[in-house]
Write a protein that holds these residues in place. Structure first.
Motif, PDB file in Angstrom:
ATOM      1  N   GLU A 135       0.803  -1.222   0.000  1.00 16.78           N
ATOM      2  CA  GLU A 135       0.000   0.000   0.000  1.00 16.78           C
ATOM      3  C   GLU A 135       0.837   1.274   0.000  1.00 16.78           C
ATOM      4  OE1 GLU A 135      -3.199  -0.160  -0.423  1.00 16.78           O
ATOM      5  OE2 GLU A 135      -3.138  -2.358  -0.363  1.00 16.78           O
ATOM      6  N   VAL A 136       2.157   1.165   0.031  1.00 14.05           N
ATOM      7  CA  VAL A 136       2.989   2.370   0.065  1.00 14.05           C
ATOM      8  C   VAL A 136       3.135   2.933  -1.344  1.00 14.05           C
ATOM      9  CG1 VAL A 136       4.246   1.478   2.041  1.00 14.05           C
ATOM     10  CG2 VAL A 136       5.191   1.165  -0.255  1.00 14.05           C
ATOM     11  N   GLU A 137       3.627   4.166  -1.445  1.00 14.12           N
ATOM     12  CA  GLU A 137       3.880   4.766  -2.749  1.00 14.12           C
ATOM     13  C   GLU A 137       4.987   4.009  -3.465  1.00 14.12           C
ATOM     14  OE1 GLU A 137       4.839   8.835  -2.218  1.00 14.12           O
ATOM     15  OE2 GLU A 137       2.792   9.449  -1.677  1.00 14.12           O
ATOM     16  N   LEU A 138       4.922   4.041  -4.801  1.00 14.26           N
ATOM     17  CA  LEU A 138       5.951   3.340  -5.578  1.00 14.26           C
ATOM     18  C   LEU A 138       7.339   3.897  -5.300  1.00 14.26           C
ATOM     19  CD1 LEU A 138       4.275   2.765  -9.085  1.00 14.26           C
ATOM     20  CD2 LEU A 138       4.605   1.133  -7.216  1.00 14.26           C
ATOM     21  N   ARG A 139       7.427   5.175  -5.002  1.00 11.81           N
ATOM     22  CA  ARG A 139       8.738   5.766  -4.714  1.00 11.81           C
ATOM     23  C   ARG A 139       9.355   5.117  -3.474  1.00 11.81           C
ATOM     24  NH1 ARG A 139       9.419  12.208  -4.926  1.00 11.81           N
ATOM     25  NH2 ARG A 139       8.721  11.625  -7.018  1.00 11.81           N
ATOM     26  N   THR A 140       8.548   4.918  -2.450  1.00  5.43           N
ATOM     27  CA  THR A 140       9.045   4.264  -1.231  1.00  5.43           C
ATOM     28  C   THR A 140       9.361   2.801  -1.497  1.00  5.43           C
ATOM     29  OG1 THR A 140       7.685   5.745   0.122  1.00  5.43           O
ATOM     30  CG2 THR A 140       8.491   3.719   1.167  1.00  5.43           C
ATOM     31  N   LEU A 141       8.465   2.138  -2.225  1.00  5.59           N
ATOM     32  CA  LEU A 141       8.656   0.724  -2.541  1.00  5.59           C
ATOM     33  C   LEU A 141       9.970   0.490  -3.268  1.00  5.59           C
ATOM     34  CD1 LEU A 141       7.055  -2.140  -2.708  1.00  5.59           C
ATOM     35  CD2 LEU A 141       6.701  -1.465  -5.076  1.00  5.59           C
ATOM     36  N   PHE A 142      10.218   1.261  -4.320  1.00  2.39           N
ATOM     37  CA  PHE A 142      11.429   1.045  -5.112  1.00  2.39           C
ATOM     38  C   PHE A 142      12.682   1.537  -4.398  1.00  2.39           C
ATOM     39  CE2 PHE A 142       8.428   0.448  -8.638  1.00  2.39           C
ATOM     40  CZ  PHE A 142       8.992  -0.682  -9.219  1.00  2.39           C
ATOM     41  N   SER A 143      12.540   2.438  -3.451  1.00  2.00           N
ATOM     42  CA  SER A 143      13.692   2.835  -2.640  1.00  2.00           C
ATOM     43  C   SER A 143      14.148   1.670  -1.757  1.00  2.00           C
ATOM     44  CB  SER A 143      13.339   4.053  -1.771  1.00  2.00           C
ATOM     45  OG  SER A 143      13.070   5.184  -2.572  1.00  2.00           O
ATOM     46  N   VAL A 144      13.179   0.936  -1.207  1.00  2.00           N
ATOM     47  CA  VAL A 144      13.512  -0.251  -0.416  1.00  2.00           C
ATOM     48  C   VAL A 144      14.173  -1.301  -1.308  1.00  2.00           C
ATOM     49  CG1 VAL A 144      12.552  -2.158   0.937  1.00  2.00           C
ATOM     50  CG2 VAL A 144      11.681   0.164   1.269  1.00  2.00           C
ATOM     51  N   VAL A 145      13.619  -1.517  -2.500  1.00  2.00           N
ATOM     52  CA  VAL A 145      14.193  -2.487  -3.431  1.00  2.00           C
ATOM     53  C   VAL A 145      15.607  -2.078  -3.832  1.00  2.00           C
ATOM     54  CG1 VAL A 145      13.938  -3.522  -5.719  1.00  2.00           C
ATOM     55  CG2 VAL A 145      11.927  -3.166  -4.282  1.00  2.00           C
ATOM     56  N   PHE A 146      15.808  -0.795  -4.079  1.00  2.00           N
ATOM     57  CA  PHE A 146      17.135  -0.277  -4.418  1.00  2.00           C
ATOM     58  C   PHE A 146      18.148  -0.626  -3.331  1.00  2.00           C
ATOM     59  CE2 PHE A 146      20.179   3.264  -3.942  1.00  2.00           C
ATOM     60  CZ  PHE A 146      20.836   3.184  -5.165  1.00  2.00           C
ATOM     61  N   ALA A 147      17.733  -0.488  -2.062  1.00  2.00           N
ATOM     62  CA  ALA A 147      18.639  -0.794  -0.953  1.00  2.00           C
ATOM     63  C   ALA A 147      19.023  -2.273  -0.955  1.00  2.00           C
ATOM     64  CB  ALA A 147      17.980  -0.417   0.372  1.00  2.00           C
ATOM     65  N   PHE A 148      18.073  -3.152  -1.248  1.00  2.00           N
ATOM     66  CA  PHE A 148      18.389  -4.582  -1.305  1.00  2.00           C
ATOM     67  C   PHE A 148      19.381  -4.888  -2.420  1.00  2.00           C
ATOM     68  CE2 PHE A 148      14.634  -5.306   1.362  1.00  2.00           C
ATOM     69  CZ  PHE A 148      15.086  -6.359   2.156  1.00  2.00           C
ATOM     70  N   PHE A 149      19.209  -4.264  -3.569  1.00  2.00           N
ATOM     71  CA  PHE A 149      20.116  -4.550  -4.678  1.00  2.00           C
ATOM     72  C   PHE A 149      21.487  -3.919  -4.483  1.00  2.00           C
ATOM     73  CE2 PHE A 149      16.470  -6.288  -6.717  1.00  2.00           C
ATOM     74  CZ  PHE A 149      16.985  -7.207  -7.631  1.00  2.00           C
ATOM     75  N   ILE A 150      21.557  -2.817  -3.783  1.00  2.00           N
ATOM     76  CA  ILE A 150      22.880  -2.285  -3.419  1.00  2.00           C
ATOM     77  C   ILE A 150      23.582  -3.259  -2.482  1.00  2.00           C
ATOM     78  CG2 ILE A 150      24.049  -0.488  -2.086  1.00  2.00           C
ATOM     79  CD1 ILE A 150      23.386   0.361  -4.910  1.00  2.00           C
ATOM     80  N   GLY A 151      22.824  -3.836  -1.549  1.00  2.00           N
ATOM     81  CA  GLY A 151      23.404  -4.860  -0.685  1.00  2.00           C
ATOM     82  C   GLY A 151      23.883  -6.057  -1.472  1.00  2.00           C
ATOM     83  N   PHE A 152      23.094  -6.504  -2.458  1.00  2.00           N
ATOM     84  CA  PHE A 152      23.499  -7.589  -3.353  1.00  2.00           C
ATOM     85  C   PHE A 152      24.799  -7.245  -4.065  1.00  2.00           C
ATOM     86  CE2 PHE A 152      22.154  -9.528  -7.716  1.00  2.00           C
ATOM     87  CZ  PHE A 152      23.177 -10.460  -7.635  1.00  2.00           C
ATOM     88  N   CYS A 153      24.869  -6.038  -4.592  1.00  2.00           N
ATOM     89  CA  CYS A 153      26.053  -5.590  -5.319  1.00  2.00           C
ATOM     90  C   CYS A 153      27.297  -5.625  -4.436  1.00  2.00           C
ATOM     91  CB  CYS A 153      25.813  -4.175  -5.840  1.00  2.00           C
ATOM     92  SG  CYS A 153      27.120  -3.504  -6.883  1.00  2.00           S
ATOM     93  N   LEU A 154      27.156  -5.152  -3.219  1.00  2.00           N
ATOM     94  CA  LEU A 154      28.310  -5.050  -2.325  1.00  2.00           C
ATOM     95  C   LEU A 154      28.770  -6.408  -1.813  1.00  2.00           C
ATOM     96  CD1 LEU A 154      27.336  -1.869  -0.265  1.00  2.00           C
ATOM     97  CD2 LEU A 154      28.958  -2.042  -2.165  1.00  2.00           C
ATOM     98  N   ILE A 155      27.831  -7.236  -1.357  1.00  2.00           N
ATOM     99  CA  ILE A 155      28.230  -8.508  -0.761  1.00  2.00           C
ATOM    100  C   ILE A 155      28.803  -9.456  -1.804  1.00  2.00           C
ATOM    101  CG2 ILE A 155      25.951  -9.592  -0.960  1.00  2.00           C
ATOM    102  CD1 ILE A 155      26.501 -10.996   1.677  1.00  2.00           C
ATOM    103  N   ALA A 156      28.198  -9.478  -2.992  1.00  2.00           N
ATOM    104  CA  ALA A 156      28.675 -10.391  -4.024  1.00  2.00           C
ATOM    105  C   ALA A 156      30.034  -9.970  -4.547  1.00  2.00           C
ATOM    106  CB  ALA A 156      27.659 -10.470  -5.165  1.00  2.00           C
TER     107      ALA A 156
END
Length: 414
Positions: A154-175
């Motif tokens: 139910e959140v705005e897409l901007r908030t939703l994709f900001s959370v997703v962005f954080a997960f993929f930055i974590g993916f980028c860094l750990i891998a």
């Protein structure tokens, strides 16, 4: 060296876990949103563009890895995916979403093979456990992402994709921090002359005597993506009280619990063709349930049976091909499998949106699911009719061991 491989495995499994969490947060919500504001067709187009990007990356990956190394390829691909996902929240319109979806797919198609290359470069006796850990991490990520997606629906897409962005930055860094530059083999270093873009992958598409089996694989992935794209549209239209991602945490948990014991049970008693037929029969029943019921309980029932396709068809197809394709053509066969899977994904995601719109406009409620059920039933019959045939392009063997040896090699990675 053992410690380095353990670090690399943590990086690979941690990366795919974070990637799947992020992916299953955003795409059910975006598909349902576009289905409501635009149409199922445009929702399908956006998802289709991710698979167009993944397929195009197939022709560029070797050149990228040759220039940047495996680790560099993973970093570049994941960074591209993260940036495109971050921009998703700050844009609007299907055209912009489609362009960004292409780069999401291209980034995924660059990073994912790099993760697999790291595992392939492990010593042979360590590969089965490494691939099992990889698969398990992906399923845990799917389940976790679907749950978190329900919370963020139910959140705005901007908030939703900001959370997703954080997960993929974590993916980028750990891998990229934990995996070695070129894996643990010397094959990557030998490819320094590989062109940045090459159509050599097309050479493996035709494998004599096995093409009809790859068409079956394409049909399965067509059906699989029909579910992935169709069910969020279905939820938004018929079960609006539930989050669009709720079917995926049901399927994710079911796969986690049932995959190993169920496949082991069927694989010991039946041929791969028969096991695949059971998986497709489960998908047939699921599609009928989605079309006929269209309420929450029917969605749950369908989700509990549609997973039979993922649990039984996918590993059985690998074993089926290993029995039918001689060892000297197995490498080409694996390349062909990737191409036909990508083709099925692209067409399936687009067709799901079109069929959903048609069923609504023609007032044939559930018609999209009935079409999928007929196709799944037909594929099940094809599996049964060919379950006892011999190796592709080779005479039926009654006493040879080549098919068994190929099967055992594939079975190790199931």
């Amino acid at each position: 060296m053992i410690k380095e491989r353990k670090r690399a495995l943590i990086g690979v499994t941690g990366g795919i876990l974070l990637a799947n969490v992020g992916s299953y947060i955003w795409f059910p919500v975006l598909v349902a949103t576009l289905g409501g504001t635009d149409s199922g067709f445009w929702a399908g187009v956006v998802m289709c563009m991710t698979y167009v990007g993944r397929l195009l990356a197939t022709f560029c990956y070797e050149g990228i890895a040759a220039r940047c190394g495996v680790r560099g390829g993973v970093f570049l691909g994941t960074a591209m995916e993260a940036l495109a996902l971050g921009l998703m929240g700050f844009t609007d319109g299907v055209l912009a979403f489609s362009v960004l979806a292409f780069f999401i797919g291209f980034g995924s198609g660059t990073s994912f093979p790099g993760l697999k290359n790291v595992l392939v470069s492990f010593p042979e006796d360590e590969r089965p456990k490494a691939f099992s850990a990889f698969q398990m991490a992906g399923q845990v990520g799917l389940f976790g992402g679907a749950l978190l997606g329900a919370v963020l629906a139910e959140v705005e897409l901007r908030t939703l994709f900001s959370v997703v962005f954080a997960f993929f930055i974590g993916f980028c860094l750990i891998a990229s921090a934990l995996i070695p530059r070129d894996g643990f083999g010397s094959a990557a270093a030998a490819g320094h002359r590989a062109p940045l873009f090459s159509l050599a992958a097309f050479k493996g598409i035709e494998v004599r005597g096995a093409t009809r089996y790859f068409l079956l694989s394409a049909a399965f992935w067509f059906l699989s993506l029909g579910f992935v794209v169709g069910i969020p549209l279905h939820m938004a239209a018929y079960v609006p009280g539930w989050a669009p991602s709720s079917p995926f945490w049901i399927t994710g948990l079911s796969i986690l619990v049932l995959q190993y014991p169920l496949f082991k049970l069927f694989n010991k008693r039946f041929s791969p063709g028969a096991v695949m037929a059971v998986g497709l029969a489960g998908m047939t029943l699921a599609f009928v349930a989605f079309g006929a019921g269209r309420t929450g309980p029917w969605v749950v029932a369908g989700c509990l049976t549609v997973v039979l396709g993922e649990i039984l068809f996918v590993p059985s197809f690998d074993l089926w091909i290993a029995r039918r394709v001689p060892e000297h053509r197995l490498a080409r066969a694996m390349g062909a499998m990737h191409f036909f899977r990508s083709a099925g994904n692209m067409v399936g995601s687009l067709a799901a949106g079109i069929l959903f719109d048609l069923s609504r406009s023609l007032d044939v409620v559930g018609g999209n699911w009935y079409v999928a059920a007929v196709l799944a039933a037909g594929c099940a019959l094809v599996c049964l009719s060919g379950r006892n045939s011999g190796a592709a392009g080779e005479p039926q063997q009654t006493g040879g061991t080549e098919g068994t040896e190929n099967e055992e090699k594939v079975r190790e990675n199931v």
